[in-house]
Scaffold this motif. Structure first.
Motif, PDB file in Angstrom:
ATOM      1  N   LEU A  13       0.818  -1.184  -0.248  1.00  0.00           N
ATOM      2  CA  LEU A  13       0.060  -0.129  -0.139  1.00  0.00           C
ATOM      3  C   LEU A  13       0.948   1.275   0.141  1.00  0.00           C
ATOM      4  CD1 LEU A  13      -3.053   0.942   0.169  1.00  0.00           C
ATOM      5  CD2 LEU A  13      -2.575   1.229   2.579  1.00  0.00           C
ATOM      6  N   SER A 173      -5.249  -0.298  -2.672  1.00  0.00           N
ATOM      7  CA  SER A 173      -6.138  -0.960  -1.450  1.00  0.00           C
ATOM      8  C   SER A 173      -7.238  -1.894  -2.091  1.00  0.00           C
ATOM      9  CB  SER A 173      -6.782   0.439  -0.865  1.00  0.00           C
ATOM     10  OG  SER A 173      -7.733   1.109  -1.753  1.00  0.00           O
ATOM     11  N   MET A 187      -8.795  -0.846   5.163  1.00  0.00           N
ATOM     12  CA  MET A 187      -8.306  -0.449   4.045  1.00  0.00           C
ATOM     13  C   MET A 187      -8.863   0.987   3.800  1.00  0.00           C
ATOM     14  SD  MET A 187      -5.537  -1.913   2.733  1.00  0.00           S
ATOM     15  CE  MET A 187      -5.044  -2.172   4.303  1.00  0.00           C
TER      16      MET A 187
END
Length: 215
Positions: A13, A173, A187
Motif C-alpha cells: 500500500l 487498496s 483499508m
C-alpha cells in the motif's frame, strides 16, 4: 484486522502512496507553470490569441477529469501517441489542473487595482516590467489559498487513475481487500488517513509559505 495490516500489505500500500505522491508532485509543478502562463495570457487580453486560449481553457475546465484520463490513455494511441498509465495520468491531470490554475491566476491579477499598473507605467516601466515586478507578485500571494485548495483536489483526484490500472494507493487498496472482504473497512480507514496526512501537510506548507511572503 491484523491480517489487513500485515507487513506485506502495508509495504504494498505504501508503494502505492509513493506513486500517488510522485504523480501529484509532477502534475502540480507542470500545471502551475503552464497555468501561470495561461493566466497571464488571459489577463493581458492579447487580440485573437487570448480569445483562443480562453475558449480552450473553458472547454477543458468543463470536461470531467476522468474523460481526459480515458482520452489520454485510450484515444491518443489511435493518433500514434503511446503513453503508459503513469504518463497518461500525469498528462491528463496536468492539462486539466493548468486550466484551473489559469483562472485562479487571472482572478488574482484582476484583483490588483488598476491604479498600481497606471502608476508603474507612468514612471517609465514597460507593461512586462509592471506585470513581473508589481502585479504578478501580489497576484501570486493572493492566489495561494485557492491554489492550495486546487492542488489538494488534485491529490485526491489521483484515485481516478484506478480506471486505467495505475497502481497508485487507491488501486492497491482494492487489490488488498480483494483478497478478503473483511479487509475493506480497515483499508478504507487507512487510505483515508493517508490522504488526510498528505493533504494536511500540503495545507501546512501553504501557511508557512504565506507567512514567509508576508514577513
Amino acid at each position: 484486522m491484523s491480517g489487513a495490516f500485515s507487513s506485506i500489505n502495508l509495504h504494498y500500500l505504501f508503494g502505492g502512496l509513493g506513486i500517488t505522491i510522485i504523480v501529484s508532485l509532477i502534475s502540480i509543478i507542470i500545471s502551475f507553470v503552464v497555468g501561470l502562463i495561461l493566466g497571464v495570457v488571459l489577463y493581458e487580453d492579447i487580440p485573437y490569441f487570448s480569445r483562443t486560449v480562453r475558449f480552450i481553457v473553458n472547454t477543458i475546465r468543463n470536461l470531467p477529469l476522468l474523460l481526459l484520463i480515458f482520452f489520454t490513455y485510450f484515444a491518443l494511441p489511435k493518433l500514434g501517441i503511446e503513453l503508459n498509465a503513469f504518463a497518461a495520468t500525469v498528462v491528463a491531470m496536468s492539462v486539466f489542473e493548468a486550466t484551473m490554475v489559469a483562472e485562479i491566476i487571472r482572478g488574482g491579477l484582476l484583483s490588483i487595482g488598476q491604479g498600481q499598473k497606471e502608476g508603474a507605467l507612468s514612471t517609465g516601466m514597460t507593461n512586462l516590467q509592471t506585470l513581473w515586478y508589481i502585479e504578478l507578485p501580489q497576484a501570486l500571494k493572493r492566489s495561494i489559498p485557492p491554489l492550495i485548495s486546487q492542488f489538494i483536489s488534485l491529490v485526491k483526484d489521483t484515485s481516478l487513475a484506478t480506471a486505467i490500472v495505475l497502481p497508485e494507493m487507491m488501486f492497491r487498496s482494492q487489490v488488498i481487500y480483494g483478497q478478503n472482504p473483511n479487509y475493506m473497512i480497515p483499508m478504507f480507514i487507512l487510505v483515508a488517513a493517508l490522504y488526510f496526512m498528505v493533504n494536511y501537510s500540503l495545507s501546512l506548507l501553504a501557511k508557512w509559505f504565506d507567512r514567509r511572503m508576508v514577513s
